[in-house]
Design an enzyme around this catalytic site. Structure first.
Site, PDB file in Angstrom:
ATOM      1  N   HIS A  55      -8.158 -11.837   1.719  1.00  0.00           N
ATOM      2  CA  HIS A  55      -7.962 -11.235   3.043  1.00  0.00           C
ATOM      3  C   HIS A  55      -7.723  -9.751   2.894  1.00  0.00           C
ATOM      4  O   HIS A  55      -8.388  -8.946   3.530  1.00  0.00           O
ATOM      5  CB  HIS A  55      -6.787 -11.893   3.779  1.00  0.00           C
ATOM      6  CG  HIS A  55      -6.613 -11.371   5.172  1.00  0.00           C
ATOM      7  ND1 HIS A  55      -5.828 -11.982   6.112  1.00  0.00           N
ATOM      8  CD2 HIS A  55      -7.116 -10.288   5.808  1.00  0.00           C
ATOM      9  CE1 HIS A  55      -5.859 -11.301   7.253  1.00  0.00           C
ATOM     10  NE2 HIS A  55      -6.635 -10.258   7.078  1.00  0.00           N
ATOM     11  N   GLU A 108      -9.943  -3.532   6.926  1.00  0.00           N
ATOM     12  CA  GLU A 108      -8.941  -3.644   5.869  1.00  0.00           C
ATOM     13  C   GLU A 108      -8.693  -2.292   5.198  1.00  0.00           C
ATOM     14  O   GLU A 108      -7.544  -1.939   4.918  1.00  0.00           O
ATOM     15  CB  GLU A 108      -9.379  -4.685   4.829  1.00  0.00           C
ATOM     16  CG  GLU A 108      -9.313  -6.114   5.321  1.00  0.00           C
ATOM     17  CD  GLU A 108      -7.892  -6.522   5.704  1.00  0.00           C
ATOM     18  OE1 GLU A 108      -6.978  -6.334   4.896  1.00  0.00           O
ATOM     19  OE2 GLU A 108      -7.712  -7.033   6.829  1.00  0.00           O
ATOM     20  N   HIS A 112      -5.170  -0.535   5.836  1.00  0.00           N
ATOM     21  CA  HIS A 112      -4.281  -0.694   4.676  1.00  0.00           C
ATOM     22  C   HIS A 112      -4.637   0.232   3.510  1.00  0.00           C
ATOM     23  O   HIS A 112      -3.753   0.836   2.896  1.00  0.00           O
ATOM     24  CB  HIS A 112      -4.307  -2.144   4.205  1.00  0.00           C
ATOM     25  CG  HIS A 112      -3.888  -3.129   5.244  1.00  0.00           C
ATOM     26  ND1 HIS A 112      -2.583  -3.258   5.668  1.00  0.00           N
ATOM     27  CD2 HIS A 112      -4.617  -4.034   5.967  1.00  0.00           C
ATOM     28  CE1 HIS A 112      -2.504  -4.214   6.592  1.00  0.00           C
ATOM     29  NE2 HIS A 112      -3.722  -4.691   6.793  1.00  0.00           N
TER      30      HIS A 112
END
Length: 240
Positions: A55, A108, A112
């Site tokens: 993930h 993502e 992040h």
């Protein structure tokens, strides 16, 4: 996994983009437990994907705070910088939902990856590090070695899961995400759909470490969980 985890991630508090982080959450997902009887149907994954997939690699401050979107609107994700990683990423880091893998990876990285450029300075470093960790910290092998195998009706305990994390990765504390479904007999089944192995913030060597204990979590550790097989998705995955 974006929709499934969105509500859970809201429970965590964002810290300012210039704030620090102390470690990484390296999060893997199990598509059957995420997608089965979900309110949002999943897309069809390639038949060869029948394992835990990535993930994300998330810099985190503690169990409830993490920096996010540190580049703001200036973040521009481009796969031309990672041509050597794409084949592995499509296999090991696919999205369960419509929109495509590239959109998922962009989310993502911009959310992040832009917050850990002190350790992973660019797109290639970020995704390469996550893929390397995925090879080193094999969740499928860890669970299989502990006798935790996909099954429609065999329950497992969190003691077994914690033992698997300890034996394979040397950590006493991992983080789990759970959701619940109604079984045919009307009883509720707890499904672990994500596992995070926390990783040191070390520019020279990213290594497993204990995760901090969260004050609130989505799993009931006093009750068993199930690991559903991929076959449960055969009649669900094409529903709209």
């Amino acid at each position: 996994m974006l929709a499934v985890c969105f509500a859970l991630l809201l429970a965590q508090s964002l810290v300012s983009a210039d704030d620090t982080y102390n470690y990484f959450d390296f999060v893997r997902q199990w598509s059957p437990n995420s997608c089965y009887k979900s309110s949002r149907p999943c897309k069809a994954l390639p038949a060869e994907i029948n394992y835990w997939t990535i993930h994300g690699l998330w810099p985190s401050k503690d169990a409830t705070h993490y920096p996010a979107d540190c580049a703001g609107s200036s973040c521009h994700f481009n796969t031309t910088t990672i041509p050597d990683l794409l084949d592995e990423m499509h296999l090991r880091w696919p999205t369960d939902y419509s929109g495509g893998d590239t959109k998922f990876w962009s989310h993502e990285y911009c959310k992040h990856g832009t917050c850990c450029t002190d350790i992973l300075p660019d797109i290639h470093h970020y995704f390469s590090a996550a893929l390397k960790l995925n090879r080193q910290l094999d969740v499928d092998k860890a669970l299989q070695s502990a006798g935790i195998l996909p099954s429609l009706d065999k329950p497992y305990t969190f003691e077994q899961l914690n033992s698997a994390m300890k034996e394979s990765f040397g950590v006493s504390q991992a983080t789990y995400w759970c959701r619940y479904i109604k079984a045919s007999n009307g009883e509720s089944k707890q499904l672990v759909f994500q596992i995070s192995v926390c990783i040191t913030k070390d520019p020279n060597s990213l290594q497993p470490r204990d995760c901090p204990v969260a004050k609130g979590h989505s799993c009931d550790y006093n009750h068993p969980f199930y690991l559903l097989p991929f076959s449960v998705l055969e009649n669900e995955i094409f529903e709209s």
